[in-house]
Design a protein around this motif. Structure first.
Motif, PDB file in Angstrom:
ATOM      1  N   ALA A   1      -1.233   4.283  -4.359  1.00  0.00           N
ATOM      2  CA  ALA A   1      -1.265   3.066  -5.183  1.00  0.00           C
ATOM      3  C   ALA A   1      -1.289   1.812  -4.320  1.00  0.00           C
ATOM      4  O   ALA A   1      -0.816   1.824  -3.172  1.00  0.00           O
TER       5      ALA A   1
ATOM      6  N   TYR B   1       0.860  -1.176   0.000  1.00  0.00           N
ATOM      7  CA  TYR B   1       0.000   0.000   0.000  1.00  0.00           C
ATOM      8  C   TYR B   1       0.900   1.231   0.000  1.00  0.00           C
ATOM      9  O   TYR B   1       1.540   1.522   1.014  1.00  0.00           O
TER      10      TYR B   1
ATOM     11  N   VAL C   1      -2.123  -2.603  -8.997  1.00  0.00           N
ATOM     12  CA  VAL C   1      -3.464  -3.056  -9.358  1.00  0.00           C
ATOM     13  C   VAL C   1      -4.508  -1.958  -9.222  1.00  0.00           C
ATOM     14  O   VAL C   1      -5.596  -2.055  -9.792  1.00  0.00           O
ATOM     15  N   SER C   2      -4.184  -0.912  -8.445  1.00  0.00           N
ATOM     16  CA  SER C   2      -5.152   0.161  -8.231  1.00  0.00           C
ATOM     17  C   SER C   2      -4.434   1.444  -7.836  1.00  0.00           C
ATOM     18  O   SER C   2      -3.430   1.403  -7.126  1.00  0.00           O
ATOM     19  N   THR C   3      -4.960   2.563  -8.318  1.00  0.00           N
ATOM     20  CA  THR C   3      -4.461   3.869  -7.898  1.00  0.00           C
ATOM     21  C   THR C   3      -5.651   4.760  -7.542  1.00  0.00           C
ATOM     22  O   THR C   3      -6.761   4.549  -8.021  1.00  0.00           O
ATOM     23  N   THR C   4      -5.363   5.730  -6.704  1.00  0.00           N
ATOM     24  CA  THR C   4      -6.338   6.779  -6.416  1.00  0.00           C
ATOM     25  C   THR C   4      -5.645   8.099  -6.697  1.00  0.00           C
ATOM     26  O   THR C   4      -4.557   8.354  -6.174  1.00  0.00           O
TER      27      THR C   4
ATOM     28  N   THR D   1      -3.513  -1.796 -17.454  1.00  0.00           N
ATOM     29  CA  THR D   1      -3.477  -0.599 -16.608  1.00  0.00           C
ATOM     30  C   THR D   1      -4.261  -0.871 -15.328  1.00  0.00           C
ATOM     31  O   THR D   1      -5.230  -1.621 -15.331  1.00  0.00           O
ATOM     32  N   PRO D   2      -3.826  -0.266 -14.224  1.00  0.00           N
ATOM     33  CA  PRO D   2      -4.511  -0.523 -12.951  1.00  0.00           C
ATOM     34  C   PRO D   2      -5.913   0.087 -12.916  1.00  0.00           C
ATOM     35  O   PRO D   2      -6.219   1.013 -13.666  1.00  0.00           O
ATOM     36  N   ALA D   3      -6.722  -0.457 -12.034  1.00  0.00           N
ATOM     37  CA  ALA D   3      -8.005   0.178 -11.751  1.00  0.00           C
ATOM     38  C   ALA D   3      -7.677   1.549 -11.160  1.00  0.00           C
ATOM     39  O   ALA D   3      -6.608   1.733 -10.574  1.00  0.00           O
ATOM     40  N   ARG D   4      -8.578   2.507 -11.329  1.00  0.00           N
ATOM     41  CA  ARG D   4      -8.262   3.853 -10.843  1.00  0.00           C
ATOM     42  C   ARG D   4      -9.522   4.607 -10.473  1.00  0.00           C
ATOM     43  O   ARG D   4     -10.554   4.488 -11.119  1.00  0.00           O
ATOM     44  N   ALA D   5      -9.393   5.402  -9.424  1.00  0.00           N
ATOM     45  CA  ALA D   5     -10.421   6.376  -9.075  1.00  0.00           C
ATOM     46  C   ALA D   5      -9.741   7.738  -9.124  1.00  0.00           C
ATOM     47  O   ALA D   5      -8.597   7.877  -8.684  1.00  0.00           O
TER      48      ALA D   5
END
Length: 150
Positions: free
Chosen positions: A145, A51, A97-100, A124-128
Protein backbone atom coordinates in the motif's frame (compact mmCIF):
# COMPACT_ATOMS: atom_id res chain seq x y z
CA UNK A 1 12.74 24.05 -31.11
CA UNK A 2 9.30 22.61 -30.52
CA UNK A 3 7.73 22.26 -27.07
CA UNK A 4 7.39 18.58 -26.21
CA UNK A 5 4.78 18.06 -23.46
CA UNK A 6 5.94 14.51 -22.72
CA UNK A 7 9.49 15.72 -22.17
CA UNK A 8 8.30 18.54 -19.92
CA UNK A 9 6.26 16.09 -17.82
CA UNK A 10 9.23 13.72 -17.56
CA UNK A 11 11.53 16.55 -16.49
CA UNK A 12 9.03 17.78 -13.89
CA UNK A 13 8.66 14.25 -12.50
CA UNK A 14 12.44 13.85 -12.29
CA UNK A 15 12.78 17.16 -10.45
CA UNK A 16 9.99 16.21 -8.04
CA UNK A 17 11.56 12.81 -7.42
CA UNK A 18 14.94 14.40 -6.75
CA UNK A 19 13.31 16.73 -4.21
CA UNK A 20 11.50 13.84 -2.54
CA UNK A 21 14.75 11.93 -2.13
CA UNK A 22 16.41 14.99 -0.66
CA UNK A 23 13.91 14.81 2.21
CA UNK A 24 14.56 12.55 5.16
CA UNK A 25 13.70 8.93 4.50
CA UNK A 26 12.93 6.81 7.51
CA UNK A 27 11.92 3.24 8.19
CA UNK A 28 8.65 2.60 9.99
CA UNK A 29 8.44 -0.40 12.30
CA UNK A 30 5.84 -1.52 14.80
CA UNK A 31 5.57 -4.65 16.95
CA UNK A 32 1.84 -4.63 16.11
CA UNK A 33 2.58 -5.96 12.62
CA UNK A 34 4.75 -8.90 11.52
CA UNK A 35 8.49 -8.30 11.38
CA UNK A 36 10.01 -8.22 7.93
CA UNK A 37 11.10 -11.70 6.82
CA UNK A 38 13.92 -10.35 4.69
CA UNK A 39 16.10 -7.29 4.10
CA UNK A 40 13.28 -4.74 3.88
CA UNK A 41 11.26 -2.45 6.16
CA UNK A 42 7.61 -2.80 7.14
CA UNK A 43 7.22 0.64 5.57
CA UNK A 44 9.24 3.64 4.48
CA UNK A 45 8.31 7.27 5.01
CA UNK A 46 9.57 9.68 2.34
CA UNK A 47 8.25 13.17 2.91
CA UNK A 48 4.53 12.78 3.50
CA UNK A 49 4.25 9.49 1.59
CA UNK A 50 4.25 6.12 3.37
CA UNK A 51 5.18 3.06 1.31
CA UNK A 52 3.97 -0.12 3.04
CA UNK A 53 5.87 -3.20 1.91
CA UNK A 54 4.06 -6.20 0.51
CA UNK A 55 2.40 -7.68 3.57
CA UNK A 56 1.78 -11.36 4.22
CA UNK A 57 -0.92 -12.95 6.40
CA UNK A 58 1.27 -13.48 9.45
CA UNK A 59 -0.20 -13.07 12.93
CA UNK A 60 2.08 -10.49 14.61
CA UNK A 61 1.36 -11.84 18.11
CA UNK A 62 2.25 -15.46 17.37
CA UNK A 63 4.34 -15.05 14.21
CA UNK A 64 2.23 -17.86 12.75
CA UNK A 65 1.32 -18.00 9.10
CA UNK A 66 -1.52 -20.31 8.08
CA UNK A 67 -1.01 -20.59 4.34
CA UNK A 68 -4.04 -22.88 4.10
CA UNK A 69 -6.44 -20.36 5.67
CA UNK A 70 -9.26 -19.17 3.38
CA UNK A 71 -8.54 -16.14 1.19
CA UNK A 72 -10.95 -14.06 3.30
CA UNK A 73 -8.99 -14.80 6.50
CA UNK A 74 -5.66 -14.08 4.82
CA UNK A 75 -6.98 -10.80 3.36
CA UNK A 76 -8.35 -9.74 6.76
CA UNK A 77 -5.07 -10.44 8.53
CA UNK A 78 -3.06 -8.58 5.90
CA UNK A 79 -5.27 -5.49 5.99
CA UNK A 80 -5.20 -5.48 9.80
CA UNK A 81 -1.39 -5.64 9.61
CA UNK A 82 -1.34 -2.73 7.16
CA UNK A 83 -3.62 -0.80 9.53
CA UNK A 84 -1.12 -1.41 12.34
CA UNK A 85 1.81 -0.13 10.27
CA UNK A 86 -0.14 2.99 9.30
CA UNK A 87 -1.22 3.54 12.92
CA UNK A 88 2.46 3.75 13.88
CA UNK A 89 2.47 6.99 11.86
CA UNK A 90 -0.93 8.17 13.11
CA UNK A 91 -2.67 7.16 9.88
CA UNK A 92 -5.61 4.95 8.96
CA UNK A 93 -6.70 3.09 5.86
CA UNK A 94 -8.49 6.31 4.84
CA UNK A 95 -5.03 7.72 4.02
CA UNK A 96 -4.26 4.91 1.54
CA UNK A 97 -4.21 6.15 -2.04
CA UNK A 98 -3.08 2.98 -3.81
CA UNK A 99 -2.73 -0.74 -3.20
CA UNK A 100 -1.24 -3.60 -5.15
CA UNK A 101 -2.77 -7.03 -4.57
CA UNK A 102 -0.87 -10.14 -5.61
CA UNK A 103 -2.96 -13.31 -5.70
CA UNK A 104 -2.05 -16.89 -6.38
CA UNK A 105 -5.48 -17.61 -7.88
CA UNK A 106 -7.74 -14.96 -9.40
CA UNK A 107 -10.63 -17.43 -9.18
CA UNK A 108 -10.76 -16.27 -5.54
CA UNK A 109 -10.97 -12.60 -6.54
CA UNK A 110 -14.64 -12.16 -5.61
CA UNK A 111 -14.06 -13.49 -2.09
CA UNK A 112 -10.96 -11.34 -1.64
CA UNK A 113 -12.72 -8.30 -3.07
CA UNK A 114 -15.67 -8.60 -0.67
CA UNK A 115 -13.34 -8.76 2.33
CA UNK A 116 -11.12 -5.97 0.95
CA UNK A 117 -14.13 -3.69 0.39
CA UNK A 118 -15.22 -4.07 4.02
CA UNK A 119 -12.00 -2.32 5.14
CA UNK A 120 -12.38 0.81 3.00
CA UNK A 121 -15.15 3.35 3.48
CA UNK A 122 -15.55 6.57 1.55
CA UNK A 123 -13.05 7.00 -1.25
CA UNK A 124 -11.45 3.67 -2.07
CA UNK A 125 -7.80 3.63 -3.13
CA UNK A 126 -6.61 3.01 -6.64
CA UNK A 127 -5.69 -0.65 -6.99
CA UNK A 128 -3.93 -3.12 -9.21
CA UNK A 129 -4.58 -6.83 -8.76
CA UNK A 130 -2.47 -9.45 -10.46
CA UNK A 131 -2.19 -13.20 -10.41
CA UNK A 132 1.30 -14.48 -9.77
CA UNK A 133 2.84 -17.93 -10.07
CA UNK A 134 3.99 -18.05 -6.47
CA UNK A 135 4.16 -15.87 -3.35
CA UNK A 136 6.55 -15.97 -0.37
CA UNK A 137 5.86 -18.87 1.96
CA UNK A 138 3.21 -20.09 -0.51
CA UNK A 139 0.50 -17.76 0.80
CA UNK A 140 -2.57 -17.04 -1.29
CA UNK A 141 -2.25 -13.25 -1.21
CA UNK A 142 0.12 -10.34 -0.54
CA UNK A 143 -0.85 -6.67 -0.43
CA UNK A 144 1.29 -3.53 -0.57
CA UNK A 145 0.00 0.00 0.00
CA UNK A 146 0.88 3.65 -0.45
CA UNK A 147 -0.56 6.22 1.93
CA UNK A 148 -0.27 10.01 2.08
CA UNK A 149 0.04 11.88 5.37
CA UNK A 150 -1.81 15.20 5.29
Amino acid sequence: MFFKPALAVAMAAACWAAGAHAQAIQAIATPDAPKAIGPYSQAIKAGNVIYVSGTLPIDPKTNVLDKDAPIEAQTTLILNNIKAVLAAEGLTLAHVVSTTVYMQDLNEFAKMNETYASFFTGVTPARATVQVARLPRDVKIEIGAIAVKP
